[in-house]
Design a protein around this motif. Structure first.
Motif, PDB file in Angstrom:
ATOM      1  N   GLY A 127      66.992 -53.559   9.438  1.00 23.11           N
ATOM      2  CA  GLY A 127      67.126 -53.612  10.822  1.00 23.11           C
ATOM      3  C   GLY A 127      66.119 -53.618  11.816  1.00 23.11           C
ATOM      4  O   GLY A 127      65.287 -53.806  12.363  1.00 23.11           O
ATOM      5  N   LEU A 128      64.693 -54.166  11.428  1.00 17.14           N
ATOM      6  CA  LEU A 128      63.283 -55.308  12.179  1.00 17.14           C
ATOM      7  C   LEU A 128      63.350 -55.829  12.626  1.00 17.14           C
ATOM      8  O   LEU A 128      64.814 -56.930  12.697  1.00 17.14           O
ATOM      9  N   PRO A 129      62.975 -55.834  14.235  1.00 16.62           N
ATOM     10  CA  PRO A 129      63.109 -56.613  15.062  1.00 16.62           C
ATOM     11  C   PRO A 129      63.013 -58.584  14.585  1.00 16.62           C
ATOM     12  O   PRO A 129      61.871 -58.555  13.857  1.00 16.62           O
ATOM     13  N   ALA A 130      63.352 -59.104  15.412  1.00 13.82           N
ATOM     14  CA  ALA A 130      62.935 -61.089  15.611  1.00 13.82           C
ATOM     15  C   ALA A 130      61.527 -60.692  14.962  1.00 13.82           C
ATOM     16  O   ALA A 130      60.686 -60.033  16.672  1.00 13.82           O
ATOM     17  N   PRO A 131      60.361 -61.768  14.485  1.00  8.40           N
ATOM     18  CA  PRO A 131      58.946 -61.924  15.030  1.00  8.40           C
ATOM     19  C   PRO A 131      58.746 -62.512  16.659  1.00  8.40           C
ATOM     20  O   PRO A 131      59.635 -63.523  16.099  1.00  8.40           O
ATOM     21  N   SER A 132      57.779 -62.362  16.455  1.00  9.79           N
ATOM     22  CA  SER A 132      57.643 -63.252  17.534  1.00  9.79           C
ATOM     23  C   SER A 132      56.500 -64.652  17.164  1.00  9.79           C
ATOM     24  O   SER A 132      56.413 -65.988  17.496  1.00  9.79           O
ATOM     25  N   ARG A 133      55.998 -64.192  16.238  1.00 10.66           N
ATOM     26  CA  ARG A 133      55.150 -65.099  15.747  1.00 10.66           C
ATOM     27  C   ARG A 133      56.111 -66.903  14.824  1.00 10.66           C
ATOM     28  O   ARG A 133      57.585 -66.827  14.481  1.00 10.66           O
ATOM     29  N   ARG A 134      55.216 -67.721  15.046  1.00  9.31           N
ATOM     30  CA  ARG A 134      56.598 -68.771  14.354  1.00  9.31           C
ATOM     31  C   ARG A 134      55.709 -69.489  13.731  1.00  9.31           C
ATOM     32  O   ARG A 134      54.674 -69.893  13.744  1.00  9.31           O
ATOM     33  N   ASN A 144      61.466 -63.360   7.478  1.00  9.60           N
ATOM     34  CA  ASN A 144      61.210 -62.482   7.208  1.00  9.60           C
ATOM     35  C   ASN A 144      59.895 -62.549   6.499  1.00  9.60           C
ATOM     36  O   ASN A 144      58.618 -61.085   6.492  1.00  9.60           O
ATOM     37  N   THR A 145      59.251 -63.694   6.096  1.00 13.28           N
ATOM     38  CA  THR A 145      57.659 -63.603   6.118  1.00 13.28           C
ATOM     39  C   THR A 145      57.332 -63.129   7.643  1.00 13.28           C
ATOM     40  O   THR A 145      55.900 -62.281   7.130  1.00 13.28           O
ATOM     41  N   ASP A 181      58.467 -59.590  -2.186  1.00 12.96           N
ATOM     42  CA  ASP A 181      58.096 -60.423  -1.949  1.00 12.96           C
ATOM     43  C   ASP A 181      57.000 -59.747  -1.071  1.00 12.96           C
ATOM     44  O   ASP A 181      55.898 -59.509  -0.294  1.00 12.96           O
ATOM     45  N   ALA A 182      57.410 -59.139   0.031  1.00 17.39           N
ATOM     46  CA  ALA A 182      57.190 -58.146   1.215  1.00 17.39           C
ATOM     47  C   ALA A 182      55.792 -56.984   1.124  1.00 17.39           C
ATOM     48  O   ALA A 182      54.796 -56.868   1.776  1.00 17.39           O
ATOM     49  N   LEU A 183      56.317 -56.391  -0.300  1.00 21.44           N
ATOM     50  CA  LEU A 183      55.550 -55.748  -0.872  1.00 21.44           C
ATOM     51  C   LEU A 183      54.425 -56.160  -0.998  1.00 21.44           C
ATOM     52  O   LEU A 183      52.999 -55.953  -0.708  1.00 21.44           O
TER      53      LEU A 183
END
Length: 328
Positions: A94-101, A51-52, A18-20
Motif C-alpha cells: 500500500g505504498l503511496p504513488a510516487p511523485s517522480r516521473r 514500483n521503481t 529488485d526493490a531491495l
C-alpha cells in the motif's frame, strides 16, 4: 581516498527483491547508480516503472533516470510472477504513488546514452528477464566498448524455480539470455545456486521494520514478507536480487568458476535451462565431433552469506559510514 565509485546501471522488473537491490545500490558509497531501465517480468512493465520510482523516492535517492522498456519477451507472451510478489509487484504494502516521473525516452535509448556518456566503463546489473539488454546489444553493439562487466541475476547450475531446470528470468526470455551470452564482455552469472542462501536474520528484519527512516523501513517490510509460492516453511528475509548488487560492491564474497554456459532454446521441459559445463574433460559428444562453441561465464557457485548480510544491513541502515572514506 583509494578509489572512485563503480558506475552501475540496473535493469529490473521491480519486484520485491529488485526493490531491495535498488535500496542497496543507491546507498552503497562504492556504487554510482547512473540509470535504471525497467522491463516486464515480475509484473507488467508500467507497474514495474511505478514500483521503481516508488522505491527510489522512499530511499530519498538522487534524481536517477528511470525508463520504460520491453513489455513482453522477444518471442513469447509475458508470464508474470504476481503470485509471488503481490498484485502490485511490491508485496501489496500500500505504498503511496510516487511523485517522480520516468524519463521521456525508452529504456534502450537511456541505456545507450548512460553507457556511452559515462567517463569510465559501466557495470550492468540486470535482475530481470534480459529483453532490454538483448535489444540494446543487437541495436547498439557499440555500447560494449564501454561496458566493464555484466553481472546478471539469472540461471541455475542445479535446480530451477520456474521449471525443474530453468530459473525464472532466463525462462521468461531464453532468446534474450542467449544474446547476452554473446555480448563479448565479461559476464558473471549470479544464479539460484547462491540466490536464496543470503538470509537476513529475523531480529534484523524486525529492527528494520521499526526504523523511522523510510528506506530502511521499506527494506524491513519487504524482507518480512513471506514467499507465497515457496510454502509456509520457506525462509523469510531472502535478499535475492539484492545479493547481485552486493557482489558488485564486494566481489570477494562470491566464489565463481569460469565455465562454458549455453541456454536451451528448444521447446519442451528443458527450455530456458542454463546448461553449465562443469566436466573436467571433454566427453564422448566432443570426441565424436559434436562440440559446440559456448560462452565462458564466471558462474557463482558459492557465497559468503553472512558477509553480504552485514554489508546489506550496514549500507541500507547507513551505519557503514567508514566505508565512504574509501571513495570520492
Amino acid at each position: 581516498m583509494t578509489s572512485r565509485p563503480t558506475p552501475v546501471i540496473i535493469d529490473c522488473d521491480t519486484g520485491v527483491d529488485d526493490a531491495l537491490a535498488l535500496l542497496f545500490a543507491v546507498r552503497h558509497p562504492g556504487l554510482d547508480l547512473r540509470a535504471v531501465s525497467c522491463v516486464a517480468g515480475n509484473a507488467e512493465v508500467d507497474q514495474v516503472v511505478r514500483n521503481t520510482l516508488t522505491v527510489l523516492e522512499q530511499a530519498r535517492a538522487p534524481a536517477v533516470p528511470v525508463a520504460r522498456g520491453a513489455e513482453r519477451p522477444l518471442l513469447e507472451p509475458l508470464r508474470t510472477a504476481l503470485h509471488v510478489h503481490g498484485l502490485d509487484g511490491m508485496g501489496d504494502l500500500g505504498l503511496p504513488a510516487p511523485s517522480r516521473r520516468p524519463a521521456d525516452v525508452d529504456a534502450v535509448t537511456l541505456l545507450r546514452h548512460a553507457i556511452l556518456d559515462c567517463d569510465r566503463p559501466v557495470t550492468l546489473i540486470p535482475t530481470a528477464p534480459l529483453t532490454n539488454i538483448a535489444l540494446l546489444l543487437r541495436t547498439h553493439p557499440e555500447v560494449t566498448r564501454n561496458i566493464e562487466r555484466i553481472v546478471f541475476m539469472g540461471g541455475a547450475v542445479a535446480t530451477g524455480n520456474a521449471t525443474p531446470v530453468a530459473e525464472f528470468n532466463v525462462w521468461q526470455d531464453p532468446e534474450a539470455a542467449a544474446v547476452l551470452l554473446t555480448a563479448g564482455v565479461p559476464i558473471t552469472m549470479y544464479g539460484l545456486d547462491v540466490f536464496q542462501r543470503v538470509l537476513v536474520p529475523e531480529a534484523d528484519v524486525r529492527r528494520l521494520c521499526g526504523r523511522d527512516e523510510p528506506g530502511a523501513r521499506l527494506a524491513g517490510l519487504l524482507l518480512s514478507r513471506p514467499d507465497p509460492a515457496a510454502g509456509e516453511d520457506a525462509p523469510h528475509g531472502v535478499l535475492g536480487d539484492a545479493g547481485t548488487a552486493c557482489s558488485v560492491a564486494d566481489p570477494e564474497g562470491l566464489t565463481t568458476h569460469r565455465l562454458p554456459v549455453e541456454v536451451n532454446l528448444a521447446p519442451g521441459p528443458a527450455r530456458g535451462q542454463t546448461v553449465v559445463d562443469r566436466r573436467p574433460r571433454p566427453g564422448e559428444a566432443e570426441l565424436h565431433g559434436e562440440a559446440r562453441e559456448q560462452a565462458l561465464v564466471d558462474v557463482a557457485l558459492d557465497i559468503d552469506a553472512e558477509r553480504y548480510v552485514r554489508l546489506y544491513l550496514t549500507t541500507v541502515e547507513g551505519t557503514g559510514d567508514s566505508a565512504a572514506d574509501q571513495y570520492t
